[in-house]
Design an enzyme around this catalytic site. Structure first.
Site, PDB file in Angstrom:
ATOM      1  N   ARG A 190      16.100 -82.917  37.349  1.00  0.00           N
ATOM      2  CA  ARG A 190      15.352 -84.126  37.002  1.00  0.00           C
ATOM      3  C   ARG A 190      15.367 -84.402  35.506  1.00  0.00           C
ATOM      4  O   ARG A 190      15.328 -85.560  35.082  1.00  0.00           O
ATOM      5  CB  ARG A 190      13.908 -84.010  37.494  1.00  0.00           C
ATOM      6  CG  ARG A 190      13.841 -84.210  38.985  1.00  0.00           C
ATOM      7  CD  ARG A 190      12.436 -84.077  39.492  1.00  0.00           C
ATOM      8  NE  ARG A 190      12.350 -84.562  40.864  1.00  0.00           N
ATOM      9  CZ  ARG A 190      11.311 -84.358  41.648  1.00  0.00           C
ATOM     10  NH1 ARG A 190      10.267 -83.678  41.205  1.00  0.00           N
ATOM     11  NH2 ARG A 190      11.299 -84.826  42.875  1.00  0.00           N
ATOM     12  N   LYS A 202       8.859 -86.329  62.625  1.00  0.00           N
ATOM     13  CA  LYS A 202       7.963 -87.152  63.432  1.00  0.00           C
ATOM     14  C   LYS A 202       8.299 -88.623  63.392  1.00  0.00           C
ATOM     15  O   LYS A 202       8.621 -89.176  62.358  1.00  0.00           O
ATOM     16  CB  LYS A 202       6.529 -86.962  62.923  1.00  0.00           C
ATOM     17  CG  LYS A 202       5.992 -85.584  63.211  1.00  0.00           C
ATOM     18  CD  LYS A 202       4.536 -85.526  62.874  1.00  0.00           C
ATOM     19  CE  LYS A 202       3.931 -84.208  63.352  1.00  0.00           C
ATOM     20  NZ  LYS A 202       2.523 -84.121  62.960  1.00  0.00           N
ATOM     21  N   GLY A 204       9.389 -89.761  48.565  1.00  0.00           N
ATOM     22  CA  GLY A 204       8.392 -90.700  49.072  1.00  0.00           C
ATOM     23  C   GLY A 204       8.672 -92.133  48.648  1.00  0.00           C
ATOM     24  O   GLY A 204       8.498 -93.073  49.428  1.00  0.00           O
TER      25      GLY A 204
END
Ligand code: ADP
Ligand code: MG
Length: 404
Positions: free
Chosen positions: A40, A201, A379
């Site tokens: 990063r 999920k 995310g």
């Protein structure tokens, strides 16, 4: 979501300015307390170097971990050391995030030099997007750059409060690259446009499914979520992951897809085992999982079919591993998908991977340089695929003449 329309550091007159840059230096630390993976930090170097070369004084800010208050074990000191080594120049670590001493250091910072603020999350005002804290941060710069795509889905002081107060507010190179890659596939995809979805999920991916449905031509489903679809079609799934409260949703999704003419392919076979933790696998038809077994990966027939169905694609978006790829015996389907995407890219397809685990899977397959784009923002990339406006992006200036 159309093409990228935000102002970037190329639009910024940085010479002689103190530029406040939000970076994502939330890196892992090893047992020795030093940075154990500097990916990063390296990813932010083009933006930092560009600003330094333009004659800016660069004030960097980032969070690291989740401290709730000042905590020496979450200090950015190891990051300052690594950055200093990468830049081959001294990087000053501020003793705090805000306050008179930090202001003095920032104001005395010569052009061509870097000052790194302490961990933003030493102050609860960061996550609370507190107005006073954001104002104190904003006062440290004369222009703002956001190069932290991974936190752009959060409306925090450093991502939303500061650019609301400090102008110009523009995107760095890493931010631009992410938004360009993700935005162009959702905006004007070359067809056929294929989405590959997996992961654990279905509930975490409903919004991704709904947002992609009107845009795509084909959907390939693997991972744990495939079993809710298999169940919706009346199959036997044994002890496989099931979200019983999502079966109806899967049914209505399949109906909607059929109505729109979107081809939905759920893996026809799967590998099953006794435990999700490891062990011998057996291949079965996806709708005939033995009662005492659970599906841990897509099967060889699915691997072949899915490969075939991405190789003719113009655009592929992939989110979610095809199986429990962290366990080597269950990684076959995920690795096969990674290689299929690399092959599709070679044939001219634009291939984009979003999601933290999916990015790790592409790296594990060793093909991260053979696909078009692997998003660094887990995310944030998911929220982008859900069609949401990212607050950290919305807060940036529009490019002059950049349209609506
Ligand atoms: P991403 O981070 O790329 O968005 P997710 O977090 O949605 O991906 O999914 C990754 C997780 O899904 C992995 O931890 C993987 O083990 C799990 N997974 C994949 N297939 C299965 C399966 N058949 N059963 C249970 N978990 C699965
Ligand atoms: Mg994940």
């Amino acid at each position: 979501m159309g093409a990228f329309d935000k102002a970037t550091i190329r639009d910024l007159d940085a010479a002689g300015k103190r530029v406040l840059v939000r970076v994502d230096f939330n890196v892992p630390l090893g047992p020795d307390g030093e940075v154990s993976d500097d990916t990063r930090i390296v990813a932010a170097l083009p933006t930092i170097r560009y600003l330094l070369e333009k004659g800016a004084a660069v004030v960097l800010m980032s969070h690291l971990g989740r401290p709730k208050k000042k905590d020496p074990s979450a200090s950015l000191a190891p990051v300052a050391r690594r950055l200093s080594r990468l830049l081959r120049d001294e990087v000053t670590l501020a003793p705090d995030v805000v306050g008179p001493e930090v202001t003095r250091l920032a104001e005395a910072l010569p052009r061509g030099k870097v000052l790194l603020l302490e961990n933003l999350r030493f102050y609860p005002g960061e996550e609370a997007n507190d107005a006073e804290f954001a104002g104190q941060l904003a006062a440290l710069g004369q222009a703002y750059v956001n190069d932290a795509f991974g936190t752009a889905h959060r409306a925090h002081a450093s991502t939303e409060g500061v650019p609301a107060r400090l102008k110009p507010a523009v995107a760095g190179f890493l931010m631009q690259k992410e938004l360009d890659a993700l935005g162009s596939v959702l905006g004007t995809p070359a067809r056929p446009f294929v989405a590959v979805l997996g992961g654990a999920k279905i509930s975490g991916k409903i919004d991704v499914l709904e947002n992609l449905l009107p845009k795509i031509d084909r959907l390939l489903v693997g991972g744990g979520m495939m079993f809710t679809f298999v169940k919706a079609r009346g199959g036997a799934i044994g002890k496989s992951l099931l979200e019983a409260d999502r079966v109806e949703m899967a049914k209505s999704f399949l109906a909607k897809a059929a109505e729109r003419g979107v081809e939905v392919l759920v893996a026809p076979d799967c590998r099953v085992a006794d435990s999700p933790k490891g062990g011998a696998v057996q291949v079965v038809s996806a709708d005939r999982v033995p009662e005492d077994k659970l599906g841990v990966d897509i099967g060889p027939e699915a691997e072949k079919l899915f490969r075939d169905r991405v190789l003719d694609a113009g655009t592929v978006v992939w989110n979610g591993p095809m199986g429990i790829f962290e366990v080597p015996e269950f990684a076959s389907g995920t690795l096969a998908m990674a290689h299929a995407l690399a092959e599709a890219t070679k044939r001219g397809a634009k291939t984009v991977i979003g999601g933290g685990d999916s990015a790790a899977a592409v790296a594990a397959a060793g093909v991260e340089t053979q696909v078009t784009h692997v998003s660094t923002g887990g995310g944030a990339s998911l929220e982008f695929l859900e069609g949401r406006v990212l607050p950290g992006v919305a807060a940036l200036d529009r490019r002059a003449g950049g349209g609506a």
